[in-house]
Design a protein around this motif. Structure first.
Motif, PDB file in Angstrom:
ATOM      1  N   ALA A 263       0.414  -1.371   0.539  1.00  0.00           N
ATOM      2  CA  ALA A 263      -0.139   0.095   0.192  1.00  0.00           C
ATOM      3  C   ALA A 263       0.870   1.574   0.273  1.00  0.00           C
ATOM      4  CB  ALA A 263      -0.934   0.078   1.103  1.00  0.00           C
ATOM      5  N   SER A 264       2.259   1.291   0.600  1.00  0.00           N
ATOM      6  CA  SER A 264       3.071   2.594   0.471  1.00  0.00           C
ATOM      7  C   SER A 264       2.876   2.696  -0.884  1.00  0.00           C
ATOM      8  CB  SER A 264       4.382   1.855   1.609  1.00  0.00           C
ATOM      9  OG  SER A 264       4.950   1.076   1.004  1.00  0.00           O
ATOM     10  N   ILE A 265       4.075   1.775  -1.685  1.00  0.00           N
ATOM     11  CA  ILE A 265       3.901   2.326  -2.941  1.00  0.00           C
ATOM     12  C   ILE A 265       3.004   2.276  -3.691  1.00  0.00           C
ATOM     13  CG2 ILE A 265       5.235   1.159  -5.194  1.00  0.00           C
ATOM     14  CD1 ILE A 265       5.941  -1.547  -3.062  1.00  0.00           C
ATOM     15  N   VAL A 266       2.014   1.792  -3.047  1.00  0.00           N
ATOM     16  CA  VAL A 266       0.837   2.498  -4.200  1.00  0.00           C
ATOM     17  C   VAL A 266       0.493   4.014  -3.862  1.00  0.00           C
ATOM     18  CG1 VAL A 266      -1.576   2.104  -4.998  1.00  0.00           C
ATOM     19  CG2 VAL A 266      -0.667   0.052  -4.180  1.00  0.00           C
ATOM     20  N   GLN A 267       0.029   4.166  -2.598  1.00  0.00           N
ATOM     21  CA  GLN A 267       0.590   5.910  -1.613  1.00  0.00           C
ATOM     22  C   GLN A 267       1.330   6.757  -2.874  1.00  0.00           C
ATOM     23  OE1 GLN A 267      -1.730   6.626   0.735  1.00  0.00           O
ATOM     24  NE2 GLN A 267      -1.720   8.597  -0.665  1.00  0.00           N
ATOM     25  N   SER A 268       2.324   5.981  -2.768  1.00  0.00           N
ATOM     26  CA  SER A 268       3.544   7.215  -3.569  1.00  0.00           C
ATOM     27  C   SER A 268       3.397   7.218  -4.561  1.00  0.00           C
ATOM     28  CB  SER A 268       5.321   6.693  -2.857  1.00  0.00           C
ATOM     29  OG  SER A 268       5.023   6.879  -1.863  1.00  0.00           O
ATOM     30  N   GLU A 269       2.869   6.470  -5.430  1.00  0.00           N
ATOM     31  CA  GLU A 269       2.626   6.486  -7.336  1.00  0.00           C
ATOM     32  C   GLU A 269       1.602   7.202  -7.244  1.00  0.00           C
ATOM     33  OE1 GLU A 269       4.822   5.375  -9.213  1.00  0.00           O
ATOM     34  OE2 GLU A 269       5.614   4.011  -9.001  1.00  0.00           O
ATOM     35  N   VAL A 270       0.348   7.070  -7.043  1.00  0.00           N
ATOM     36  CA  VAL A 270      -0.368   8.033  -7.240  1.00  0.00           C
ATOM     37  C   VAL A 270      -1.477   8.106  -6.220  1.00  0.00           C
ATOM     38  CG1 VAL A 270      -0.811   7.259  -9.434  1.00  0.00           C
ATOM     39  CG2 VAL A 270      -1.868   5.770  -7.949  1.00  0.00           C
TER      40      VAL A 270
END
Length: 387
Positions: A263-270
């Motif tokens: 979720a942290s990667i998703v959050q940082s991407e968009v």
């Protein structure tokens, strides 16, 4: 017949013979009616000594008046804030036995007031109920009068902390220091061990990245950094349980900690809520097909941890362009939207996405289409940030 003149009558016993008059008295001018005749005096000139004494007294009076005006202007200025435009807050602890002098010394040391003497003078002239013990959050833009009123009020302060989704532990530390906690207090709390159900799956050798849950919180003055972090853990745990996220990530063969990393990667991407489920689907599909995630935000995070410039060939376990699977730890602190999207991806066939300079995220199923969209829509956003 000739008459004889009659002789004048002889004086009687009640008449007195006329006395000869003094010429000086006779010629004197009588005083005007109603005015007493004052004796004549010679007018003496003032001595030079008297004139100098008057000048000196007048000059001293002038100097004292000017000094009084200057002192008053100085005093009024010293009661104003040294940083009237500051938004910062300073934590002040007033303990039993503290005096206005000790409080003034602390405030002066922290740069909240201009002058200790002026503070003490004001306090002696204006205080009513006396200082109350407690921990206060003093805004740097307050005047001495406002500070004294705040300290005499004695009510515990409530302050607000906002941690943005997508922020990092480093960002959270800055937020905590800004509201008055010391860097040492923050570091100690960040490195402490917590017996909390949220952290059961977190490896003991990693920091709290991923767990500074993005939201706005209210705290009472006197809360320690550990109190703040525990409240954040509680809130994150409540949202995870309310949305059954442990079970949802388990259904995708992920532990909760792995779900937080994802979720942290998703959050940082968009940052947009609408894009998160689609990006989540892209990353889940890449993991399922044994592809690298290929997320730029991961190697950028790894470069920051190393203190080097980010590059696509960075030698780091956080570089998902070269290393398959998830990163070792979260790369940011996800909010609820990213956590939910990570566990509930969209049903699409996309394998690529690119965020254009216009803020629109575009998706594609093939590499050729992805490269075309990147050339056409992304020049500024696709540049790597400086170190």
């Amino acid at each position: 017949m000739q008459l004889k003149p009659t002789p004048p009558p002889k004086p009687t016993s009640t008449q007195y013979p006329q006395q000869p008059q003094d010429p000086a008295v006779f010629n004197a001018t009588p005083p005007a009616p109603g005015i007493e005749h004052a004796p004549d005096h010679k007018v003496e000139k003032k001595s030079k000594k008297g004139l100098w004494a008057g000048l000196v007294i007048g000059l001293l009076a002038l100097i004292l008046s000017v000094a009084a005006i200057v002192s008053y202007v100085w005093y009024k200025d010293q009661l104003t804030s040294p940083t009237p435009n500051s938004d910062e807050v300073v934590r002040l602890t007033v303990q039993s036995g503290d005096t206005s002098r000790s409080v003034a010394a602390e405030l002066a040391q922290q740069g909240v007031i201009k002058n200790e003497f002026a503070f003490n003078v004001y306090y002696r002239l204006h205080h009513t109920s006396g200082l109350k013990t407690g921990i206060y959050n003093i805004e740097r833009n307050l005047s001495v009068g406002e500070i004294v009123a705040h300290l005499e009020d004695g009510e515990p302060d409530e302050f607000t902390l906002t941690f943005l989704p997508g922020g990092t532990v480093s960002d959270a530390k800055k937020v905590l220091v800004q509201v008055g906690y010391t860097a040492a207090e923050v570091d100690e709390a960040m490195n402490a061990n917590y017996d909390h159900p949220l952290l059961e799956e977190k490896p003991t050798n990693v920091d709290l990245e991923g767990y500074i849950y993005g939201d706005t919180y209210n705290f009472f003055s006197g809360s320690s950094v550990k109190d703040v972090l525990t409240r954040i853990f509680d809130h994150m745990q409540e949202d995870i349980e309310a949305n059954n996220l442990r079970q949802a990530y388990a259904a995708r063969d992920m532990t909760l900690y792995e779900g937080i990393i994802f979720a942290s990667i998703v959050q940082s991407e968009v940052p947009d809520k609408e894009d998160m489920p689609v990006v989540s689907q892209v990353f889940h599909k890449r993991l399922a097909t044994d592809m690298q995630l290929g997320s730029d935000v991961t190697f950028i995070y790894g470069a920051r941890k190393l203190g080097v410039a980010p590059s696509v060939d960075l030698d780091s376990p956080y570089n998902t362009r070269t290393v398959k699977g998830l990163t070792p730890t979260p790369v940011s602190n996800p909010g609820l939207d990213a956590l939910v999207a990570g566990a509930n991806p969209s049903d699409t066939d996309y394998l690529y996405f690119v965020a254009g300079d216009d803020g629109v995220t575009r998706y594609s199923a093939t590499l050729a289409e992805h490269e075309r969209l990147t050339r056409e829509t992304c020049s500024r956003n696709c540049m790597l940030p400086p170190q």
